[in-house]
Motif scaffolding. Structure first.
Motif, short mmCIF file in Angstrom:
data_model
loop_
_atom_site.label_atom_id
_atom_site.label_comp_id
_atom_site.label_asym_id
_atom_site.label_seq_id
_atom_site.Cartn_x
_atom_site.Cartn_y
_atom_site.Cartn_z
N VAL A 93 0.64 -1.33 0.17
CA VAL A 93 -0.06 0.13 -0.12
C VAL A 93 0.92 1.18 -0.04
CG1 VAL A 93 -1.85 -1.14 1.23
CG2 VAL A 93 -0.13 0.01 2.68
N LEU A 94 2.21 0.93 0.01
CA LEU A 94 3.10 2.32 0.27
C LEU A 94 3.26 2.88 -1.28
CD1 LEU A 94 4.89 3.67 2.22
CD2 LEU A 94 6.84 2.66 1.10
N ARG A 95 2.97 4.26 -1.34
CA ARG A 95 3.40 5.03 -2.37
C ARG A 95 4.61 5.96 -2.05
NH1 ARG A 95 -2.17 4.86 -4.61
NH2 ARG A 95 -1.14 5.86 -6.55
N VAL A 96 5.30 6.31 -3.12
CA VAL A 96 6.56 6.99 -2.72
C VAL A 96 6.50 8.19 -3.57
CG1 VAL A 96 9.04 7.07 -2.58
CG2 VAL A 96 7.99 4.75 -2.21
N VAL A 97 6.87 9.40 -2.97
CA VAL A 97 7.00 10.63 -3.77
C VAL A 97 8.09 11.12 -3.38
CG1 VAL A 97 6.01 12.91 -3.78
CG2 VAL A 97 4.51 11.06 -3.86
N ARG A 98 9.22 11.53 -4.18
CA ARG A 98 10.47 12.11 -3.77
C ARG A 98 10.18 13.62 -3.43
NH1 ARG A 98 13.90 8.51 -2.64
NH2 ARG A 98 15.03 10.27 -2.05
N GLY A 99 10.73 14.00 -2.41
CA GLY A 99 10.51 15.14 -1.69
C GLY A 99 11.59 16.16 -1.95
N GLU A 100 12.70 15.72 -2.87
CA GLU A 100 13.64 16.96 -2.99
C GLU A 100 13.26 17.96 -3.89
OE1 GLU A 100 14.25 13.32 -3.74
OE2 GLU A 100 15.73 12.71 -2.26
N LYS A 101 12.47 17.58 -4.85
CA LYS A 101 12.06 18.92 -5.71
C LYS A 101 11.56 20.09 -4.95
CE LYS A 101 11.54 15.13 -8.54
NZ LYS A 101 10.42 14.32 -9.17
N ASN A 102 11.24 20.99 -5.85
CA ASN A 102 10.70 22.31 -4.98
C ASN A 102 9.14 21.99 -4.53
OD1 ASN A 102 8.53 23.43 -6.65
ND2 ASN A 102 10.53 24.29 -7.96
N ILE A 103 8.83 22.97 -3.60
CA ILE A 103 7.65 22.60 -2.89
C ILE A 103 6.48 22.47 -3.75
CG2 ILE A 103 5.96 23.50 -1.49
CD1 ILE A 103 8.46 24.55 0.19
#
Ligand code: ADP
Ligand code: ADP
Length: 214
Positions: free
Chosen positions: A191-201
């Motif tokens: 059920v895990l979805r991953v979003v990379r958080g390095e990009k701008n807000i």
């Protein structure tokens, strides 16, 4: 209906994105860290002292305490049509207890906002917080228009006690030692979805919105 969890390393951008997503979806933003900070600010109860003794060292508040606080909050009327949990669960046990409790209205989205470790230190030590408006800034990446003041309320920005360098290092260790087990629990359940958080807000926000559509 949205019952969302944001999980991820300290400084990953959970609070920043949760604020935006909750406005967009019109659901309450429930941050256990915020609840604890409000408790500690109010003062001198035994519970506030207990919470302070953990938060100030960057340790997790014991599960019995945090679970009670969280379930008390999500039983309120405003959560009956959904909510976003920011910073809960933070251990395998918390994840399991949450699933058991939510048997009849399970989580709809579990999203890991993941960020490379070397960025996190600067994110956390550069974080500045507006207590009343709840806005989050960063002196390097997301500065306020006027130095030291909130864009929305004009109040003075503060540095959270647990954003001191000594505490930040321990919080990252606690994330790896305890919270990653909850991440792996959700991954194993698929059920895990991953979003990379390095990009701008704004880019991260757009990606989250896409994930939340499905
Ligand atoms: P968390 O709730 O996961 O600890 P925050 O939302 O408080 O993270 O963000 C941590 C710090 O990083 C804050 O100072 C915030 O302004 C900054 N920040 C958040 N998202 C981004 C981003 N996408 N790019 C750069 N800085 C960010
Ligand atoms: P961050 O967004 O930077 O990771 P939070 O505001 O979510 O920080 O949490 C601040 C502190 O509050 C944590 O370091 C921890 O001491 C305590 N805390 C918050 N949520 C939990 C939780 N689910 N379980 C145990 N402790 C928690």
């Amino acid at each position: 209906m949205y019952n969302i969890v944001f999980i991820g390393p300290p400084g990953g951008g959970k609070g920043t994105q949760a604020d935006m997503v909750c406005k967009d979806l019109n659901i309450p933003h429930i941050s256990t860290g915020e609840i604890f900070r409000a408790m500690m600010k109010e003062g001198k109860s035994e519970l506030a002292d207990l919470v302070r003794s953990y938060v100030s060292k960057g340790e997790l508040v014991p599960d019995e305490v945090v679970v009670d606080v969280l379930f008390d909050r999500i039983s309120k009327d405003d959560c009956q049509n959904g909510y976003l949990l920011d910073g809960f669960p933070r251990s395998l046990n918390q994840a399991e207890v949450l699933d058991a409790k939510l048997k009849n209205s399970p989580l709809t989205h579990v999203i890991l906002i993941d960020v490379d470790e070397e960025l996190l230190f600067k994110r956390l030590t550069g974080r500045r917080t507006a207590v009343k408006s709840g806005k989050i800034y960063n002196i390097y990446f997301n500065p306020p228009k006027v130095e030291g003041k909130c864009d929305v309320s004009g109040e003075d920005l503060i540095i959270r006690d647990d954003d001191k360098p000594e505490t930040v290092t321990n919080r990252m260790k606690v994330y790896k030692d305890q919270t990653m087990a909850a991440v792996e629990y959700y991954r194993a359940k698929k059920v895990l979805r991953v979003v990379r958080g390095e990009k701008n807000i704004d880019v991260v926000f757009a990606e989250l919105k896409e994930v939340l559509k499905s």
